[in-house]
Motif scaffolding. Structure first.
Motif, mmCIF file in Angstrom:
data_model
loop_
_atom_site.group_PDB
_atom_site.id
_atom_site.type_symbol
_atom_site.label_atom_id
_atom_site.label_comp_id
_atom_site.label_asym_id
_atom_site.label_seq_id
_atom_site.Cartn_x
_atom_site.Cartn_y
_atom_site.Cartn_z
ATOM 1 N N PRO A 3 -13.924 -7.377 -9.655
ATOM 2 C CA PRO A 3 -14.925 -7.038 -8.631
ATOM 3 C C PRO A 3 -14.404 -7.157 -7.200
ATOM 4 O O PRO A 3 -14.828 -6.423 -6.318
ATOM 5 N N GLU A 4 -13.488 -8.096 -6.968
ATOM 6 C CA GLU A 4 -13.000 -8.321 -5.610
ATOM 7 C C GLU A 4 -11.770 -7.473 -5.261
ATOM 8 O O GLU A 4 -11.119 -7.676 -4.236
ATOM 9 N N PHE A 5 -11.460 -6.505 -6.081
ATOM 10 C CA PHE A 5 -10.247 -5.713 -5.922
ATOM 11 C C PHE A 5 -10.128 -5.121 -4.516
ATOM 12 O O PHE A 5 -9.100 -5.232 -3.852
ATOM 13 N N PHE A 6 -11.185 -4.455 -4.041
ATOM 14 C CA PHE A 6 -11.137 -3.788 -2.742
ATOM 15 C C PHE A 6 -11.489 -4.710 -1.579
ATOM 16 O O PHE A 6 -11.555 -4.261 -0.435
ATOM 17 N N ALA A 7 -11.729 -5.988 -1.858
ATOM 18 C CA ALA A 7 -12.003 -6.929 -0.780
ATOM 19 C C ALA A 7 -10.755 -7.171 0.070
ATOM 20 O O ALA A 7 -10.851 -7.552 1.238
ATOM 21 N N ASP A 8 -9.584 -6.949 -0.508
ATOM 22 C CA ASP A 8 -8.336 -7.101 0.218
ATOM 23 C C ASP A 8 -8.093 -5.850 1.061
ATOM 24 O O ASP A 8 -7.963 -4.753 0.519
ATOM 25 N N PRO A 9 -8.010 -5.978 2.393
ATOM 26 C CA PRO A 9 -7.814 -4.807 3.248
ATOM 27 C C PRO A 9 -6.524 -4.049 2.966
ATOM 28 O O PRO A 9 -6.442 -2.845 3.202
ATOM 29 N N ASP A 10 -5.505 -4.752 2.451
ATOM 30 C CA ASP A 10 -4.255 -4.074 2.133
ATOM 31 C C ASP A 10 -4.434 -3.078 0.988
ATOM 32 O O ASP A 10 -3.745 -2.060 0.925
ATOM 33 N N VAL A 11 -5.363 -3.358 0.080
ATOM 34 C CA VAL A 11 -5.655 -2.413 -0.993
ATOM 35 C C VAL A 11 -6.306 -1.158 -0.413
ATOM 36 O O VAL A 11 -5.908 -0.025 -0.722
ATOM 37 N N ARG A 12 -7.280 -1.349 0.454
ATOM 38 C CA ARG A 12 -7.974 -0.215 1.057
ATOM 39 C C ARG A 12 -7.006 0.633 1.877
ATOM 40 O O ARG A 12 -7.020 1.870 1.802
ATOM 41 N N ARG A 13 -6.171 -0.006 2.649
ATOM 42 C CA ARG A 13 -5.223 0.731 3.473
ATOM 43 C C ARG A 13 -4.149 1.399 2.607
ATOM 44 O O ARG A 13 -3.678 2.497 2.930
ATOM 45 N N GLY A 14 -3.800 0.752 1.527
ATOM 46 C CA GLY A 14 -2.832 1.369 0.616
ATOM 47 C C GLY A 14 -3.360 2.659 0.027
ATOM 48 O O GLY A 14 -2.658 3.676 -0.044
#
Length: 244
Positions: A3-14
């Motif tokens: 559930p917290e996968f996209f909570a990391d901004p580096d994932v979103r920016r990636g």
């Protein structure tokens, strides 16, 4: 994915840097589209266009993914389904392109395009059961507030379904909605753009070109100013038609 996968901004920016916007425009839209750089389409309101907060860059995407979740994402990889309206050819193209690009960055990045009938897609979206999805947006009325509220305000349509909330974004949207001074509104929306670039709650693709087909002998102005719901939904405003 957890559930917290996209909570990391580096994932979103990636994800943002992994998408080939030019290929999407040329392939899915046949070149008939413009990049969208933020929640408010400044150029549609005769304001100076914004700049792209992200560009297609596999190397940069890989660098961000290596940092994400303390290195665990790159070490383990991930598998996810990307949902979209089954009737949307653009959605299919975007999902296929995203899956292909992520796989090229790392074979352990497995994104599976998942077409869903429209009503089932909307129901799942409303129930917040789609961690990764592709959707489009059309304003409720021809004003920047409709874009800003529904894309960035915590009570707006997409942030509400995504669980996104930023007090600064809410304050900027609320303040801009009560102003009549266009210069003052634009200034607030510029600040909202900065919040968007920092948080990146959504990745915007392209705004397609709208076409109107008329039979021979009938003409319409090449450019119509906002005419209520007619221009908003690309419907013909019959009072502007004339014989050639």
């Amino acid at each position: 994915i957890p559930p917290e996968f996209f909570a990391d901004p580096d994932v979103r920016r990636g994800f943002a840097h992994a998408f080939n916007f030019t290929m999407f425009r040329d392939y899915a839209l046949r070149g008939k589209g413009d990049r969208v750089f933020g929640p408010v389409p400044f150029d549609m309101f005769d304001w100076k266009p914004g700049t792209a907060p992200y560009e297609y860059d596999r190397s940069r995407a890989a660098e961000l993914f290596r940092k994400a979740h303390g290195g665990k994402l790159w070490a383990k990889g991930f598998k996810a389904e990307v949902f979209f309206d089954a009737a949307s050819a653009e959605g299919q193209a975007a999902a296929d392109l995203l899956a292909s690009e992520l796989r090229a960055i790392s074979p352990s990045f497995d994104v599976v395009p998942k077409p869903v009938p429209r009503q089932a897609f909307l129901t799942a979206l409303e129930e917040r059961r789609l961690p990764l999805f592709i959707a489009n947006f059309g304003p409720d009325f021809p004003d920047p507030h409709s874009y800003a509220f529904n894309l960035m305000h915590s009570a707006g349509y997409f942030p509400r379904l995504q669980g996104y909330a930023n007090a600064q974004a809410d304050a900027l949207v609320d303040a801009a909605s009560g102003l009549s001074d266009e210069a003052a509104r634009e200034k607030l929306y510029r600040k909202l753009q900065e919040v968007y670039q920092q948080d990146l709650p959504q990745v915007y693709l392209c705004r397609p070109v709208a076409f109107k087909a008329l039979r021979g002998g009938v003409a319409s102005p090449k450019t119509d100013l906002w005419l209520g719901s007619f221009s908003l939904h690309n419907a013909l405003y019959f009072y502007r038609l004339r014989k050639r």
